[in-house]
Design a protein around this motif. Structure first.
Motif, PDB file in Angstrom:
ATOM      1  N   ILE A  79       9.987  27.870  73.224  1.00  0.00           N
ATOM      2  CA  ILE A  79       9.146  26.714  72.878  1.00  0.00           C
ATOM      3  C   ILE A  79      10.046  25.491  72.914  1.00  0.00           C
ATOM      4  CG2 ILE A  79       7.763  25.635  71.058  1.00  0.00           C
ATOM      5  CD1 ILE A  79       7.225  28.570  70.024  1.00  0.00           C
ATOM      6  N   ASP A  80       9.612  24.445  73.612  1.00  0.00           N
ATOM      7  CA  ASP A  80      10.389  23.202  73.646  1.00  0.00           C
ATOM      8  C   ASP A  80       9.575  22.149  72.883  1.00  0.00           C
ATOM      9  OD1 ASP A  80      11.672  20.830  74.234  1.00  0.00           O
ATOM     10  OD2 ASP A  80      12.189  21.430  76.289  1.00  0.00           O
ATOM     11  N   VAL A  81       9.915  21.988  71.589  1.00  0.00           N
ATOM     12  CA  VAL A  81       9.090  21.087  70.762  1.00  0.00           C
ATOM     13  C   VAL A  81       9.267  19.625  71.184  1.00  0.00           C
ATOM     14  CG1 VAL A  81       8.794  22.524  68.701  1.00  0.00           C
ATOM     15  CG2 VAL A  81      10.833  21.145  68.911  1.00  0.00           C
ATOM     16  N   ALA A  82      10.436  19.289  71.746  1.00  0.00           N
ATOM     17  CA  ALA A  82      10.654  17.893  72.173  1.00  0.00           C
ATOM     18  C   ALA A  82       9.748  17.556  73.362  1.00  0.00           C
ATOM     19  CB  ALA A  82      12.119  17.699  72.554  1.00  0.00           C
ATOM     20  N   ARG A  83       9.631  18.501  74.299  1.00  0.00           N
ATOM     21  CA  ARG A  83       8.788  18.260  75.493  1.00  0.00           C
ATOM     22  C   ARG A  83       7.361  18.777  75.301  1.00  0.00           C
ATOM     23  NH1 ARG A  83      10.930  21.542  79.319  1.00  0.00           N
ATOM     24  NH2 ARG A  83       9.533  20.670  80.871  1.00  0.00           N
ATOM     25  N   LYS A  84       7.055  19.307  74.143  1.00  0.00           N
ATOM     26  CA  LYS A  84       5.732  19.859  73.819  1.00  0.00           C
ATOM     27  C   LYS A  84       5.260  20.851  74.890  1.00  0.00           C
ATOM     28  CE  LYS A  84       3.812  16.025  71.151  1.00  0.00           C
ATOM     29  NZ  LYS A  84       2.678  15.138  71.027  1.00  0.00           N
ATOM     30  N   GLY A  91       9.044  32.180  83.173  1.00  0.00           N
ATOM     31  CA  GLY A  91       9.637  30.851  83.357  1.00  0.00           C
ATOM     32  C   GLY A  91       8.607  29.742  83.504  1.00  0.00           C
ATOM     33  N   SER A  92       7.326  30.083  83.667  1.00  0.00           N
ATOM     34  CA  SER A  92       6.319  29.022  83.816  1.00  0.00           C
ATOM     35  C   SER A  92       6.101  28.315  82.474  1.00  0.00           C
ATOM     36  CB  SER A  92       5.005  29.593  84.350  1.00  0.00           C
ATOM     37  OG  SER A  92       4.560  30.604  83.489  1.00  0.00           O
ATOM     38  N   GLU A  93       5.665  27.066  82.539  1.00  0.00           N
ATOM     39  CA  GLU A  93       5.529  26.250  81.321  1.00  0.00           C
ATOM     40  C   GLU A  93       4.083  25.792  81.143  1.00  0.00           C
ATOM     41  OE1 GLU A  93       9.996  24.285  81.248  1.00  0.00           O
ATOM     42  OE2 GLU A  93       8.286  22.988  81.649  1.00  0.00           O
ATOM     43  N   ILE A  94       3.670  25.660  79.912  1.00  0.00           N
ATOM     44  CA  ILE A  94       2.341  25.104  79.612  1.00  0.00           C
ATOM     45  C   ILE A  94       2.526  24.032  78.542  1.00  0.00           C
ATOM     46  CG2 ILE A  94      -0.051  25.616  79.013  1.00  0.00           C
ATOM     47  CD1 ILE A  94       0.470  28.544  79.506  1.00  0.00           C
ATOM     48  N   ALA A  95       1.957  22.853  78.811  1.00  0.00           N
ATOM     49  CA  ALA A  95       2.104  21.739  77.861  1.00  0.00           C
ATOM     50  C   ALA A  95       1.009  21.802  76.796  1.00  0.00           C
ATOM     51  CB  ALA A  95       2.024  20.424  78.612  1.00  0.00           C
ATOM     52  N   TYR A  96       1.329  21.307  75.611  1.00  0.00           N
ATOM     53  CA  TYR A  96       0.332  21.283  74.534  1.00  0.00           C
ATOM     54  C   TYR A  96       0.326  19.922  73.837  1.00  0.00           C
ATOM     55  CZ  TYR A  96       4.420  22.003  71.478  1.00  0.00           C
ATOM     56  OH  TYR A  96       5.632  21.884  70.841  1.00  0.00           O
ATOM     57  N   ASP A  97      -0.776  19.619  73.189  1.00  0.00           N
ATOM     58  CA  ASP A  97      -0.800  18.503  72.235  1.00  0.00           C
ATOM     59  C   ASP A  97      -0.578  19.037  70.824  1.00  0.00           C
ATOM     60  OD1 ASP A  97      -1.525  16.364  74.124  1.00  0.00           O
ATOM     61  OD2 ASP A  97      -3.339  17.572  74.374  1.00  0.00           O
ATOM     62  N   LEU A 272      11.950  27.513  67.573  1.00  0.00           N
ATOM     63  CA  LEU A 272      11.511  26.227  67.017  1.00  0.00           C
ATOM     64  C   LEU A 272      12.688  25.374  66.537  1.00  0.00           C
ATOM     65  CD1 LEU A 272       8.390  27.574  65.114  1.00  0.00           C
ATOM     66  CD2 LEU A 272       8.367  26.050  67.101  1.00  0.00           C
ATOM     67  N   ASN A 273      13.890  25.966  66.570  1.00  0.00           N
ATOM     68  CA  ASN A 273      15.109  25.202  66.232  1.00  0.00           C
ATOM     69  C   ASN A 273      15.089  24.565  64.850  1.00  0.00           C
ATOM     70  OD1 ASN A 273      16.925  25.581  68.272  1.00  0.00           O
ATOM     71  ND2 ASN A 273      15.870  24.103  69.627  1.00  0.00           N
ATOM     72  N   VAL A 274      14.567  25.321  63.886  1.00  0.00           N
ATOM     73  CA  VAL A 274      14.621  24.859  62.493  1.00  0.00           C
ATOM     74  C   VAL A 274      15.337  25.953  61.698  1.00  0.00           C
ATOM     75  CG1 VAL A 274      12.528  23.423  62.567  1.00  0.00           C
ATOM     76  CG2 VAL A 274      12.334  25.838  61.973  1.00  0.00           C
ATOM     77  N   PRO A 275      15.970  25.616  60.573  1.00  0.00           N
ATOM     78  CA  PRO A 275      16.631  26.676  59.796  1.00  0.00           C
ATOM     79  C   PRO A 275      15.597  27.694  59.302  1.00  0.00           C
ATOM     80  CG  PRO A 275      17.206  24.478  58.975  1.00  0.00           C
ATOM     81  CD  PRO A 275      16.098  24.288  59.960  1.00  0.00           C
ATOM     82  N   HIS A 293       7.376  17.450  62.935  1.00  0.00           N
ATOM     83  CA  HIS A 293       6.436  17.771  64.028  1.00  0.00           C
ATOM     84  C   HIS A 293       5.066  18.114  63.447  1.00  0.00           C
ATOM     85  CE1 HIS A 293       9.169  17.685  67.458  1.00  0.00           C
ATOM     86  NE2 HIS A 293      10.076  18.108  66.595  1.00  0.00           N
ATOM     87  N   PRO A 294       4.289  17.077  63.121  1.00  0.00           N
ATOM     88  CA  PRO A 294       2.967  17.369  62.534  1.00  0.00           C
ATOM     89  C   PRO A 294       2.027  18.069  63.508  1.00  0.00           C
ATOM     90  CG  PRO A 294       3.229  15.006  62.963  1.00  0.00           C
ATOM     91  CD  PRO A 294       4.552  15.637  63.252  1.00  0.00           C
ATOM     92  N   GLU A 295       2.443  18.196  64.788  1.00  0.00           N
ATOM     93  CA  GLU A 295       1.590  18.869  65.788  1.00  0.00           C
ATOM     94  C   GLU A 295       1.965  20.346  65.963  1.00  0.00           C
ATOM     95  OE1 GLU A 295       4.117  16.963  66.398  1.00  0.00           O
ATOM     96  OE2 GLU A 295       5.259  17.769  68.069  1.00  0.00           O
ATOM     97  N   VAL A 296       3.025  20.801  65.256  1.00  0.00           N
ATOM     98  CA  VAL A 296       3.440  22.215  65.426  1.00  0.00           C
ATOM     99  C   VAL A 296       3.220  22.978  64.116  1.00  0.00           C
ATOM    100  CG1 VAL A 296       5.347  23.791  65.972  1.00  0.00           C
ATOM    101  CG2 VAL A 296       5.167  21.588  67.158  1.00  0.00           C
TER     102      VAL A 296
END
Ligand SMILES: Cc1cc2nc3c(=O)[nH]c(=O)nc-3n(C[C@H](O)[C@H](O)[C@H](O)COP(=O)(O)OP(=O)(O)OC[C@H]3O[C@@H](n4cnc5c(N)ncnc54)[C@H](O)[C@@H]3O)c2cc1C
Length: 429
Positions: A79-84, A91-97, A272-275, A293-296
């Motif tokens: 999951i790439d939270v910076a790029r949503k 390897g395929s990617e799907i974007a989210y809001d 998610l790169n959080v502790p 990240h109020p969207e995650v």
């Protein structure tokens, strides 16, 4: 329309998707398996009482009527939270809001992952098939064995961990040995099988009050289970389990071992790169999103949440309630409104032990034995997904109740060669 990705169609993910039915959002439900699984009855598949379709249903069919959901069968690898975006295993990617991560949990062997192939845990249908095969094959090997010591090893079943799943497994295993298989073998008496329940702490069902734990222990003993509390496992190999208790180091000769001692959060939490907390869970605030990240949103067994100052347990009602709150908070965010805080409604706890044996705690009311067992039956049928599943389970249970037979005893693969290392030491128990 805003795009909501839900990772995992277990109890939490499915509740979130349903709470967004009719909302002006596009939902993509991603699950690595094609079915929603009712885990509370998984032990029944592992012990040949129910078939897999009785406790699971295709995700695609469950969500077919909900026009704002697209279902994808795929494993989320990152999951790439910076790029949503979520990254799938290919390897395929799907974007989210908005993202809801509901990937659940897995087994923990407390740093001894080498025990996993020797003592499978119960989490997926594949695990249940594996355990069912091991149990039924152990009786087959025992029937073919001439050496009485080895035969006893095959007829000793060890369950490690006396939480709800361990207690259910042990209670059902003894019923299989004492009743289901009666009269079916010529060289062994399945009634001679031992079922040993090893528990590190000093009581079974530690999440229940001590008086109910004691009632559960007494019901297990009455059924014939050898309950050994205060027994910490130190080693497992193909022929035995080693543990320490108040008398020192012990060796239990047993060739079928089932692990129900530890749970760890899904490894997807790391993405998610959080502790994370000690169990690998993702700490989330009351609104169930991760800091910054109020969207995650993270929900269910993967989330470390407190409600009214107490940690929320990893149980299905909590996952469902979190799913509904995450869905509402997404709609609130879209509407520019304040999020709702999650407050856990605890409706009680139930654990079944065997035929006519269970313990239950509903609010301040505690009960055990036959009434608790009837209550357990009713609740589990009620919460199963789909009318067909309920009908199948009720029919199979009614048949099993009347005949002691278990309807799902067919195992498919050919016979493996049993491990046949020479015995290096005599069993001590
Ligand atoms: C044997 C057993 C018995 C239980 N008995 C009870 C009980 O009696 N009562 C009770 O309340 N609770 C019980 N529980 C606990 C309950 O099942 C869990 O608390 C509940 O399932 C948690 O819901 P969840 O949505 O967080 O995760 P789950 O329901 O586990 O769903 C997670 C979903 O995520 C999917 N997934 C995981 N990783 C990925 C990935 N990387 N990519 C895509 N998909 C992924 C999985 O395939 C799964 O469908 C039991 C659990 C087990 C294992």
């Amino acid at each position: 329309m805003p795009h909501v990705i839900i990772v995992g169609c277990g109890f939490g993910g499915l509740a979130a998707a349903r709470a967004l039915a009719g909302a002006k959002v596009d939902i993509t439900m991603i699950d690595r398996s094609n079915h929603h699984l009712f885990q509370p009855l998984l032990y029944q598949v592992a012990t040949a009482g129910l078939s897999a379709p009785a406790i699971s249903a295709p995700i695609r069919s469950i969500l077919a009527e909900q026009r704002n959901v697209t279902s994808l069968m795929a494993a989320v690898a990152d999951i790439d939270v910076a790029r949503k975006t979520v990254v799938l295993e290919d390897g395929s990617e799907i974007a989210y809001d908005y993202l809801i991560v509901a990937a659940g949990s897995t087994h923990s062997y407390f740093g001894h992952d080498e025990w996993a192939p020797l003592a499978p845990g119960l989490k997926t249908l594949e695990d249940a098939f594996d355990i069912r095969r091991r149990i039924l094959m152990a009786f087959e090997y025992a029937e073919r064995e001439d050496d009485p010591v080895r035969r006893a090893e095959w007829l000793t079943f060890t369950v490690i961990g006396a939480g709800a799943t361990g207690v259910e497994m042990a209670g059902t295993l003894i019923e299989i040995a004492r009743h289901t298989l009666r009269g079916e073998f010529r060289r062994i008496d399945p009634h001679q099988a031992n079922v040993v329940l090893l528990e590190g702490s000093d009581r079974v069902l530690a999440a229940f009050p001590p008086d109910l734990s004691e009632k559960a222990r007494m019901q297990l003993v009455k059924l014939g289970v050898d309950v050994r509390t205060g027994s910490r496992v130190t080693g497992i190999d193909q022929e035995c389990v080693r543990y320490t208790d108040r008398d020192g180091d012990q060796r239990l000769a047993s060739r079928t071992v089932i692990w129900s001692a530890g749970v760890a959060a899904s490894p997807l939490g790391k993405a998610l790169n959080v502790p994370l907390d000690r169990a690998g869970r993702v700490p989330v605030g009351g609104e169930l999103s991760i800091p910054g990240h109020p969207e995650v949103f993270v929900i269910g067994d993967l989330a470390a949440v407190t409600s009214e100052g107490k940690p929320v347990p990893g149980v299905s009602p909590a996952a469902k309630q979190m799913g509904r709150v995450a869905a509402r908070n997404i709609l609130a965010h879209i509407a520019g409104k304040a999020p709702q805080n999650f407050v856990y409604q605890d409706y009680g706890s139930l654990a079944t032990i065997g035929r006519k044996a269970a313990v239950a705690m509903v609010g301040k009311l505690k009960f055990s034995g036959y009434p608790a067992w009837l209550f357990w039956l009713f609740i589990h049928v009620y919460f199963l997904i789909g009318f067909r599943n309920r009908l199948m389970v009720m029919t199979d249970w009614a048949w099993a109740y009347l005949t002691f037979k278990r309807s799902a005893r067919v195992i498919s693969s050919a016979i493996d060669t049993p491990p046949s290392k020479p015995r290096d030491e005599a069993p001590t128990s």
